[in-house]
Design a protein around this motif. Structure first.
Motif, PDB file in Angstrom:
ATOM      1  N   GLU A 173      -2.170  -3.825  -4.025  1.00 40.00           N
ATOM      2  CA  GLU A 173      -1.950  -5.363  -3.853  1.00 40.00           C
ATOM      3  C   GLU A 173      -1.349  -5.391  -2.620  1.00 40.00           C
ATOM      4  N   ALA A 174      -1.180  -6.835  -2.041  1.00 44.99           N
ATOM      5  CA  ALA A 174      -0.747  -7.193  -0.906  1.00 44.99           C
ATOM      6  C   ALA A 174       0.721  -7.469  -1.039  1.00 44.99           C
ATOM      7  N   PRO A 175       1.596  -7.332   0.055  1.00 45.91           N
ATOM      8  CA  PRO A 175       3.139  -7.466  -0.242  1.00 45.91           C
ATOM      9  C   PRO A 175       3.165  -9.026  -0.518  1.00 45.91           C
ATOM     10  N   VAL A 176       4.417  -9.273  -1.314  1.00 46.71           N
ATOM     11  CA  VAL A 176       4.679 -10.354  -1.748  1.00 46.71           C
ATOM     12  C   VAL A 176       6.115 -10.606  -1.302  1.00 46.71           C
ATOM     13  N   ALA A 192      -4.858 -22.105  -1.718  1.00 45.93           N
ATOM     14  CA  ALA A 192      -5.674 -20.795  -1.556  1.00 45.93           C
ATOM     15  C   ALA A 192      -4.834 -20.151  -0.744  1.00 45.93           C
ATOM     16  N   GLY A 193      -4.725 -18.822  -1.051  1.00 49.79           N
ATOM     17  CA  GLY A 193      -4.373 -17.737  -0.110  1.00 49.79           C
ATOM     18  C   GLY A 193      -4.862 -17.219   1.065  1.00 49.79           C
ATOM     19  N   VAL A 194      -4.307 -16.192   1.484  1.00 51.39           N
ATOM     20  CA  VAL A 194      -5.188 -15.600   2.668  1.00 51.39           C
ATOM     21  C   VAL A 194      -6.151 -14.860   2.080  1.00 51.39           C
ATOM     22  N   ALA A 195      -7.152 -15.230   2.788  1.00 51.22           N
ATOM     23  CA  ALA A 195      -8.688 -14.434   2.470  1.00 51.22           C
ATOM     24  C   ALA A 195      -9.002 -13.193   3.439  1.00 51.22           C
ATOM     25  N   SER A 235      -7.847   5.390   9.519  1.00 50.88           N
ATOM     26  CA  SER A 235      -7.914   5.069   8.097  1.00 50.88           C
ATOM     27  C   SER A 235      -6.634   4.660   7.645  1.00 50.88           C
ATOM     28  N   ALA A 236      -6.706   3.478   7.130  1.00 47.50           N
ATOM     29  CA  ALA A 236      -5.705   2.585   6.727  1.00 47.50           C
ATOM     30  C   ALA A 236      -6.201   1.389   5.799  1.00 47.50           C
ATOM     31  N   VAL A 237      -5.048   0.771   5.487  1.00 47.58           N
ATOM     32  CA  VAL A 237      -5.460  -0.666   4.962  1.00 47.58           C
ATOM     33  C   VAL A 237      -4.915  -1.682   5.949  1.00 47.58           C
ATOM     34  N   TYR A 238      -5.650  -2.676   6.283  1.00 47.71           N
ATOM     35  CA  TYR A 238      -5.480  -3.480   7.546  1.00 47.71           C
ATOM     36  C   TYR A 238      -5.272  -4.953   6.618  1.00 47.71           C
ATOM     37  N   PRO A 248      -5.127  -9.744   0.428  1.00 45.39           N
ATOM     38  CA  PRO A 248      -5.279  -8.417  -0.057  1.00 45.39           C
ATOM     39  C   PRO A 248      -5.561  -7.237   0.627  1.00 45.39           C
ATOM     40  N   GLY A 249      -5.920  -7.404   1.989  1.00 46.85           N
ATOM     41  CA  GLY A 249      -6.001  -6.251   2.930  1.00 46.85           C
ATOM     42  C   GLY A 249      -7.703  -5.680   2.772  1.00 46.85           C
ATOM     43  N   THR A 250      -8.129  -4.839   3.700  1.00 46.20           N
ATOM     44  CA  THR A 250      -9.225  -4.197   3.815  1.00 46.20           C
ATOM     45  C   THR A 250      -8.895  -2.783   3.883  1.00 46.20           C
ATOM     46  N   ARG A 251      -9.430  -2.019   3.045  1.00 49.70           N
ATOM     47  CA  ARG A 251      -9.179  -0.351   3.035  1.00 49.70           C
ATOM     48  C   ARG A 251     -10.235   0.371   3.802  1.00 49.70           C
TER      49      ARG A 251
END
Lengths: 112, 117
Positions: free
Chosen positions: A40-43, B2-5, B87-90, B110-113
């Motif tokens: 999940e994202a950092p909170v 709404a959050g960050v998409a 290779s990482a989560v962005y 939520p990030g992009t893996r």
């Protein structure tokens, strides 16, 4: 300069307390604390500004000791939901815009 | 609110290919951040926008990474060509940032893996 967190990992039983430390080699202006659950994202948890204040969020509180250039996060009576990786983020100078450098993280696991 | 998409959530590519990530911040947030988070490490700032201007890209590998934020709203991050170590989560984050706010909070998507083979 990336802040250093300790410990790197800790396992607690429900109801136990824990302290996570965040240290910097440079004078700090502010410290930000985040929790990230797996995948999940950092909170955001809280932010502490220069001045040694202490803040609280549910049963999680933090202190900021500017002389020691460090902050500590206190988790009391831990719950299963506290599990995750805790990151501190530090700001060295108050610039025109916020610039936060995140630490290496502390992985916390709370078990029944 | 709404959050960050972010999209896509997952991407697998081969080295030397190109890839692009998209981020839509919280409405009204002036500041947008792109972070790279390698497994087991904290987020590392790649680039920071204030509206549609860059305020910090000191850690962006500019020979292969590029980012833009047209019209001061959504943003894209591109890697071309990709390397194995990419290779990482962005993670994309945004904050109100309309003026210097001592308690400005960053909200993460939520990030992009990304997996580079």
């Amino acid at each position: 300069q990336q802040p250093v967190q300790s410990p790197q990992a800790v396992i607690l039983r429900e109801g136990e307390d824990a302290v996570i430390n965040c240290s910097s080699s440079k004078a700090l202006y502010s410290v930000h604390w985040y929790r990230q659950k797996h995948g999940e994202a950092p909170v955001f948890l809280m932010i502490l500004l220069k001045g040694g204040e202490q803040k609280g969020h549910e049963k999680i509180s933090a202190s900021f000791n500017e002389k020691k250039q460090q902050s500590s996060l206190y988790l009391t009576a831990s719950q299963l939901s506290y599990s995750g990786t805790y990151f501190c983020g530090t700001e060295i100078l108050p610039g025109g815009y916020q610039k936060v450098t995140f630490g290496t993280g502390t992985k916390l696991q709370v078990i029944p | 609110e709404a959050g960050v998409a972010q999209s896509p959530r997952y991407k697998i590519i081969e080295k030397r290919q190109s890839v692009a990530f998209w981020c839509n911040p919280i409405s009204g947030h002036a500041t947008l951040y792109w972070y790279q988070q390698i497994l087991g490490q904290g987020p590392k700032l790649l680039i920071q926008f204030q509206n549609n201007g860059v305020v910090d890209d000191s850690q962006l590998p500019k020979d292969r990474f590029s980012a833009e934020r047209l019209k001061g709203v959504d943003s894209t991050l591109k890697i071309q060509p990709a390397k194995l170590e990419d290779s990482a989560v962005y993670l994309c984050a945004s904050s109100q940032g309309s003026k210097r706010d001592l308690t400005d909070t960053q909200y993460f998507g939520p990030g992009t893996r990304l997996t580079v083979l």
